[in-house]
Write a protein that holds these residues in place. Structure first.
Motif, PDB file in Angstrom:
ATOM      1  N   ALA A  92       0.832  -1.206   0.000  1.00 22.52           N
ATOM      2  CA  ALA A  92       0.000   0.000   0.000  1.00 22.52           C
ATOM      3  C   ALA A  92       0.866   1.257   0.000  1.00 22.52           C
ATOM      4  N   ASP A  93       1.895   1.299   0.840  1.00 20.29           N
ATOM      5  CA  ASP A  93       2.777   2.464   0.864  1.00 20.29           C
ATOM      6  C   ASP A  93       3.606   2.565  -0.413  1.00 20.29           C
ATOM      7  N   THR A  94       4.005   1.437  -0.963  1.00 22.35           N
ATOM      8  CA  THR A  94       4.744   1.435  -2.223  1.00 22.35           C
ATOM      9  C   THR A  94       3.948   2.135  -3.310  1.00 22.35           C
ATOM     10  N   VAL A  95       2.647   1.889  -3.346  1.00 20.88           N
ATOM     11  CA  VAL A  95       1.769   2.532  -4.330  1.00 20.88           C
ATOM     12  C   VAL A  95       1.490   3.980  -3.940  1.00 20.88           C
ATOM     13  N   LYS A  96       1.098   4.193  -2.699  1.00 21.38           N
ATOM     14  CA  LYS A  96       0.628   5.515  -2.260  1.00 21.38           C
ATOM     15  C   LYS A  96       1.728   6.564  -2.285  1.00 21.38           C
ATOM     16  N   ILE A  97       2.890   6.232  -1.721  1.00 20.46           N
ATOM     17  CA  ILE A  97       3.949   7.223  -1.586  1.00 20.46           C
ATOM     18  C   ILE A  97       4.514   7.632  -2.944  1.00 20.46           C
ATOM     19  N   GLN A  98       4.472   6.710  -3.921  1.00 17.67           N
ATOM     20  CA  GLN A  98       5.015   7.025  -5.245  1.00 17.67           C
ATOM     21  C   GLN A  98       3.948   7.484  -6.234  1.00 17.67           C
ATOM     22  N   TRP A  99       2.717   7.623  -5.751  1.00 19.24           N
ATOM     23  CA  TRP A  99       1.619   8.120  -6.581  1.00 19.24           C
ATOM     24  C   TRP A  99       1.441   7.286  -7.842  1.00 19.24           C
ATOM     25  N   ASN A 100       1.640   5.993  -7.738  1.00 17.85           N
ATOM     26  CA  ASN A 100       1.574   5.159  -8.933  1.00 17.85           C
ATOM     27  C   ASN A 100       1.289   3.715  -8.548  1.00 17.85           C
ATOM     28  N   ALA A 101       0.251   3.133  -9.148  1.00 18.57           N
ATOM     29  CA  ALA A 101      -0.118   1.750  -8.849  1.00 18.57           C
ATOM     30  C   ALA A 101       0.576   0.751  -9.758  1.00 18.57           C
ATOM     31  N   TYR A 102       1.345   1.244 -10.728  1.00 24.26           N
ATOM     32  CA  TYR A 102       1.975   0.344 -11.692  1.00 24.26           C
ATOM     33  C   TYR A 102       3.475   0.274 -11.445  1.00 24.26           C
ATOM     34  N   LEU A 103       3.951  -0.917 -11.175  1.00 26.71           N
ATOM     35  CA  LEU A 103       5.370  -1.130 -10.940  1.00 26.71           C
ATOM     36  C   LEU A 103       6.125  -1.107 -12.255  1.00 26.71           C
ATOM     37  N   GLY A 104       7.418  -0.833 -12.162  1.00 24.10           N
ATOM     38  CA  GLY A 104       8.252  -0.842 -13.352  1.00 24.10           C
ATOM     39  C   GLY A 104       9.606  -0.253 -13.024  1.00 24.10           C
ATOM     40  N   GLU A 105      10.405  -0.021 -14.036  1.00 22.17           N
ATOM     41  CA  GLU A 105      11.748   0.507 -13.841  1.00 22.17           C
ATOM     42  C   GLU A 105      11.708   1.843 -13.099  1.00 22.17           C
ATOM     43  N   ASP A 106      12.632   2.009 -12.167  1.00 22.07           N
ATOM     44  CA  ASP A 106      12.791   3.213 -11.341  1.00 22.07           C
ATOM     45  C   ASP A 106      11.738   3.333 -10.243  1.00 22.07           C
TER      46      ASP A 106
END
Length: 274
Positions: A92-106
């Motif tokens: 949840a924090d991985t998505v929320k803090i980076q403002w992005n639900a899609y994983l990928g490079e960087d």
């Protein structure tokens, strides 16, 4: 070879030395046929069968490459700080803090303490998921008739329980996982569309930013609409490298990422690690 006696069984077992199956760990790892790094730097080499799992403790600065060999692997991943498993991957924090639900490079894989456990440094797949988690015993039993670890259709959470136990962790320690190589897309109404895989040979490479315990379950994505249990081999390779340093493009990519790296460095510096 007769195995009816202890001597026969021992002789049969010893005769298997050097045999290499399609899915197995390679020990020592640096005997892998085509290492992606300098000789001697490879620390993990394994092919994980569909419906199986693996685990390893990796040092800070290790690069971990996952490859979908045939196009139907799905690597469900959990990360824990190696010596303090109460700090763990927080999807949840991985998505929320980076403002992005899609994983990928960087993208960064963040803990529940606002620190970086690992970073995604390369990605040729683009088909990942941080929303659905992994499959469960109940759901697999409903879909396939069974979801126990020894069945033809093991559930991801059941395999995670086995991997966790081998690292001193209990079922209560298992948070929601993320998955690589089988993606989902969010529609405007909030519903999820299964995007499937990018095809054979796609890979994703992570860099560990702390010492981490890695748990991987290679099982079908829970949103996979196919009625059959389809899961093909996953290649796992890891080699020694270096953690992300201040001033690196990934470190400075976003204000949120920079703060997460600073949180990580401050914590490690207090322990005399960084």
């Amino acid at each position: 070879m007769a195995t009816a006696t202890t001597y026969g069984a021992r002789a049969h077992a010893r005769a298997q030395q050097g045999t290499r199956a399609e899915a197995m760990p390679v020990v020592p790892a640096n005997t892998w046929p085509a290492p992606p790094c300098e000789a001697g730097h490879l620390v993990w080499a394994e092919t994980v069968a569909g419906g199986n799992y693996t685990h390893k403790v990796l040092a800070r600065g290790t690069e971990l490459r996952l490859t979908d060999l045939r196009g139907d692997a799905c690597a469900h991943l959990l990360l824990f700080a190696a010596d303090r498993p109460w700090e763990r991957l927080n999807v949840a924090d991985t998505v929320k803090i980076q403002w992005n639900a899609y994983l990928g490079e960087d993208r960064l894989l963040l803990s529940d303490q606002g620190r970086v456990l690992a970073s995604v440094i390369a990605d040729t797949s683009g088909r990942h998921d941080a929303l659905c988690g992994t499959s469960t015993l109940v759901r697999n039993t409903e879909r396939y008739g069974d979801g126990t670890p020894q069945s033809p259709s093991p559930a991801g959470r059941e395999l995670f329980k086995l991997a966790a136990a081998k690292n001193g962790l209990a079922p209560r320690d298992l948070p929601p996982s993320l998955s690589f190589f089988q993606g989902v897309e969010v529609r405007d109404d909030g519903a999820l569309d299964f995007a499937g895989s990018a095809g054979p040979g796609a890979d994703v490479t992570l860099r560990t930013e702390q010492d981490v315990t890695v748990l991987i379950a290679n099982v079908p994505h829970p949103a996979d609409p196919r009625t059959d249990y389809v899961s093909t081999p996953l290649e796992v390779l890891a080699w020694r490298s270096e953690a992300t340093k201040p001033g690196a493009p990934l470190w400075e990519a976003t204000p949120e990422g920079r703060r997460a790296f600073l949180n990580t460095t401050e914590f490690l510096a207090a322990r005399g690690i960084a």
